[in-house]
Scaffold this motif. Structure first.
Motif, PDB file in Angstrom:
ATOM      1  N   GLU A 230       0.854  -1.186   0.000  1.00 10.34           N
ATOM      2  CA  GLU A 230       0.000   0.000   0.000  1.00 10.34           C
ATOM      3  C   GLU A 230       0.886   1.231   0.000  1.00 10.34           C
ATOM      4  O   GLU A 230       1.969   1.235   0.629  1.00 10.34           O
ATOM      5  CB  GLU A 230      -0.889   0.028   1.233  1.00 10.34           C
ATOM      6  CG  GLU A 230      -1.931  -1.068   1.265  1.00 10.34           C
ATOM      7  CD  GLU A 230      -2.770  -1.001   2.540  1.00 10.34           C
ATOM      8  OE1 GLU A 230      -2.302  -0.389   3.528  1.00 10.34           O
ATOM      9  OE2 GLU A 230      -3.889  -1.580   2.560  1.00 10.34           O
ATOM     10  N   ASN A 231       0.452   2.275  -0.700  1.00 13.40           N
ATOM     11  CA  ASN A 231       1.201   3.522  -0.673  1.00 13.40           C
ATOM     12  C   ASN A 231       0.827   4.301   0.567  1.00 13.40           C
ATOM     13  O   ASN A 231       0.029   3.829   1.403  1.00 13.40           O
ATOM     14  CB  ASN A 231       0.997   4.325  -1.962  1.00 13.40           C
ATOM     15  CG  ASN A 231      -0.481   4.679  -2.162  1.00 13.40           C
ATOM     16  OD1 ASN A 231      -1.231   4.717  -1.212  1.00 13.40           O
ATOM     17  ND2 ASN A 231      -0.845   4.945  -3.409  1.00 13.40           N
TER      18      ASN A 231
ATOM     19  N   ASN B 243      -1.082   6.643   0.947  1.00 14.68           N
ATOM     20  CA  ASN B 243      -2.513   6.979   1.018  1.00 14.68           C
ATOM     21  C   ASN B 243      -3.369   5.756   1.325  1.00 14.68           C
ATOM     22  O   ASN B 243      -4.595   5.825   1.324  1.00 14.68           O
ATOM     23  CB  ASN B 243      -2.972   7.615  -0.294  1.00 14.68           C
ATOM     24  CG  ASN B 243      -2.280   8.946  -0.555  1.00 14.68           C
ATOM     25  OD1 ASN B 243      -1.982   9.701   0.398  1.00 14.68           O
ATOM     26  ND2 ASN B 243      -1.995   9.257  -1.813  1.00 14.68           N
TER      27      ASN B 243
ATOM     28  N   GLU C 112      -3.541   3.171  -0.604  1.00 18.44           N
ATOM     29  CA  GLU C 112      -4.040   2.596  -1.841  1.00 18.44           C
ATOM     30  C   GLU C 112      -3.195   1.394  -2.206  1.00 18.44           C
ATOM     31  O   GLU C 112      -1.977   1.372  -1.967  1.00 18.44           O
ATOM     32  CB  GLU C 112      -3.975   3.640  -2.960  1.00 18.44           C
ATOM     33  CG  GLU C 112      -4.880   4.829  -2.690  1.00 18.44           C
ATOM     34  CD  GLU C 112      -4.668   5.940  -3.710  1.00 18.44           C
ATOM     35  OE1 GLU C 112      -3.620   5.897  -4.392  1.00 18.44           O
ATOM     36  OE2 GLU C 112      -5.549   6.820  -3.820  1.00 18.44           O
ATOM     37  N   LEU C 113      -3.844   0.376  -2.783  1.00 16.37           N
ATOM     38  CA  LEU C 113      -3.160  -0.850  -3.159  1.00 16.37           C
ATOM     39  C   LEU C 113      -2.245  -0.586  -4.351  1.00 16.37           C
ATOM     40  O   LEU C 113      -2.660   0.021  -5.340  1.00 16.37           O
ATOM     41  CB  LEU C 113      -4.181  -1.939  -3.511  1.00 16.37           C
ATOM     42  CG  LEU C 113      -3.614  -3.312  -3.821  1.00 16.37           C
ATOM     43  CD1 LEU C 113      -2.949  -3.925  -2.597  1.00 16.37           C
ATOM     44  CD2 LEU C 113      -4.747  -4.229  -4.330  1.00 16.37           C
TER      45      LEU C 113
END
Length: 407
Positions: free
Chosen positions: A367-368, A370, A372-373
């Motif tokens: 994940e980043n 943020n 997000e994947l």
């Protein structure tokens, strides 16, 4: 008169009810009580106690009804094919427009000899004048004592005594006991009448017994009884049988009462011309009430037969509904089992696609910052902070150049 004018009027339009009522009135006025013989067919004994059947001969048949208040006095039950003799009146069932006979009395065929003997004696005594009004003795308006000629065990005696006590308890009563049924009884009845006449203790005598068949009442059709009544010096009231029973004793007696109870009423002091008129009105009202009750009773029998058919239809529908409920239950059970099996299969498929299950096998996902994947390395830059998700948690990581890992 108004009804006759209505029928003859060219402008008068009758309803069906009016027409049937007029037809009933005409028929019942035109036919007095009579005897008819025939063979019983289509016999039905209704739940109400009424009997419905046809009387037939080789050329015709007629519908008949014998109401419970009449057939309950019979000492036997007719069956299909019986040859019978019936005492009847013409009737008309208005509700359905049907001509029928209302049977007052029914007996098995073969008693014709008794009626022939009855008629021969009646004609003989009538020709001698024993029935003439000139021989009828008037009743005392205030009898000092009343005599009763009947059996001490007769139900009719209890009815008479009860009535006399109710109407005028101060009048003394003397019983002249005699059997009123059986072989040789006519002689005993005649002896009791002679004794009462000679003792001259009473101002009026009541000769009575309850109803029964023609054989039961036959002693009151014997000549010796008729002549004893005629020779009696005391007025005699005959109260033998029921209203429709007529014996030779009735014709010879000074007064004829339809029942023993009525004889007791006739003998009491308040019996006069006005009461005679009241009795006629009472009998007419009684016949009309009986007709209305019998008419409604027939309607009830007719409706009960119609009700039976819907009940059978309801039973059929109920059976059909039970079958459908059973089929629905079976189908529901099968459908539920199929859906449960499918749910299990889908659960297994879902388990295979569960990311947690993949992590259990040693994989991780990125994940980043943020959350997000990250699905491709192209979106990553050297020095970028990411999170690595393992089966038992996550940890931070930094993207390093790929050259560092090359050999």
């Amino acid at each position: 008169m108004a009804e006759n004018q209505a029928i003859g009027s060219p402008t008068k339009v009758l309803t069906v009810s009016e027409l049937n009522r007029l037809a009933r009135d005409v028929l019942e006025r035109s036919f007095p009580l009579f005897w008819v013989s025939g063979e019983i067919s289509n016999l039905t004994r209704a739940a109400s106690g009424h009997w419905y059947f046809s009387l037939k001969d080789s050329g015709a048949q007629v519908r008949c009804v014998m109401f419970k208040n009449r057939n309950s006095y019979l000492g036997w039950i007719p069956k299909e094919g019986d040859k019978v003799e019936a005492r009847a009146v013409v009737s008309f069932y208005e509700a359905r427009g049907e001509f029928q006979l209302a049977i007052e009395f029914l007996q098995q065929a073969g008693l014709g000899a008794l009626f022939e003997a009855y008629e021969r004696l009646r004609l003989k005594l009538e020709s001698e004048g024993l029935f003439d009004a000139a021989f009828k003795k008037p009743l005392h308006q205030y009898p000092r004592q009343i005599g009763i000629i009947t059996s001490a065990d007769a139900a009719a005696l209890r009815d008479v005594l009860s009535t006399l006590k109710r109407r005028m308890p101060s009048i003394p009563v003397i019983l002249y006991p005699t059997p009123v049924q059986g072989k040789g009884v006519a002689n005993l009845i005649a002896t009791a009448i002679d004794k009462a006449s000679k003792r001259a203790e009473c101002d009026v005598l009541i000769l009575c017994r309850g109803g029964g068949s023609i054989e039961d009442l036959w002693q009151f059709n014997e000549e010796i009884v008729a002549r004893a009544i005629h020779a009696c010096q005391i007025p005699i009231i005959s109260g033998v049988g029921h209203e429709t029973d007529f014996t030779i004793a009735d014709f010879v007696a000074d007064y004829r009462a339809p029942t023993p109870t009525a004889a007791a009423e006739l003998a009491t002091p308040d019996r006069n011309n006005l009461l005679a008129g009241i009795m006629q009105i009472e009998q007419r009202i009684s016949r009309q009430i009986r007709y209305l009750l019998e008419n409604r009773s027939q309607q009830l029998d007719y409706l009960s037969r119609r009700l039976l058919s819907p009940l059978q239809q309801i039973k059929h529908k109920r059976d059909t509904l039970t079958q459908l409920q059973s089929r629905l239950k079976t189908a529901s059970t099968t459908q539920l089992q199929q859906q449960q099996q499918r749910l299990i299969q889908l659960g297994q498929n879902l388990q295979h696609l569960n990311p947690q299950a993949v992590l259990e096998r040693g994989y991780a996902y990125v994940e980043n910052a943020n959350g997000e994947l990250v699905s491709s390395s192209k979106g990553l830059k050297t020095g970028q902070r990411v999170a690595l998700n393992f089966k038992d948690g996550k940890t931070d990581a930094e993207i390093l150049p790929a050259s560092l890992f090359r050999s």
